[in-house]
Write a protein that holds these residues in place. Sequence first.
Motif, mmCIF file in Angstrom:
data_model
loop_
_atom_site.group_PDB
_atom_site.id
_atom_site.type_symbol
_atom_site.label_atom_id
_atom_site.label_comp_id
_atom_site.label_asym_id
_atom_site.label_seq_id
_atom_site.Cartn_x
_atom_site.Cartn_y
_atom_site.Cartn_z
ATOM 1 N N ASN A 54 1.004 -1.696 0.198
ATOM 2 C CA ASN A 54 -0.038 -0.146 -0.074
ATOM 3 C C ASN A 54 0.364 1.554 -0.105
ATOM 4 O O ASN A 54 2.085 0.956 0.571
ATOM 5 N N CYS B 159 0.606 5.844 -0.226
ATOM 6 C CA CYS B 159 -0.608 6.942 -0.658
ATOM 7 C C CYS B 159 1.082 7.991 -0.950
ATOM 8 O O CYS B 159 1.968 7.997 -1.141
ATOM 9 N N PHE C 31 -1.742 11.311 5.582
ATOM 10 C CA PHE C 31 -2.096 10.264 5.599
ATOM 11 C C PHE C 31 -3.252 10.023 7.371
ATOM 12 O O PHE C 31 -3.398 11.043 7.975
ATOM 13 N N ALA D 104 1.527 3.964 4.349
ATOM 14 C CA ALA D 104 0.192 3.060 3.957
ATOM 15 C C ALA D 104 1.177 2.074 4.830
ATOM 16 O O ALA D 104 0.392 1.411 5.170
ATOM 17 N N GLN E 274 -6.167 9.190 -4.384
ATOM 18 C CA GLN E 274 -4.880 10.208 -3.731
ATOM 19 C C GLN E 274 -4.360 8.433 -3.215
ATOM 20 O O GLN E 274 -2.965 8.227 -2.523
ATOM 21 N N HIS E 275 -4.625 6.804 -3.162
ATOM 22 C CA HIS E 275 -4.293 5.977 -2.835
ATOM 23 C C HIS E 275 -4.091 5.135 -4.080
ATOM 24 O O HIS E 275 -4.738 5.200 -5.011
#
Length: 91
Positions: free
Chosen positions: A9, A11, A16, A55, A84-85
């Motif tokens: 993951n 970001c 966050f 993340a 944004q992910h």
Amino acid sequence: GGWSIPLVNVCYGGNFAATPRGVHRTRVGVFERLEKSLSRGNNIQEGHLAERLWASFFQEPLTEEEVEAITQNFMQGISFFSGQHAMLGRI
């Protein structure tokens, strides 16, 4: 060495959120070494990488089933973006 799973993951944008459980997932020594690495200057390459890794520090790793579903159905390159992910995969 190497990754235990092929995706992590990430970001973007330096924004966050983390739960206390998420913060405690990562050993304090990791944050101490990160702070030391980032203290050598402002707007350094390490800072841009660290921004994307928040993340991976605070979220549970993806399960094998999630990795398989993503790689079989969505991966056409290195990144899968959604606002944004995102997730980064190794080549």
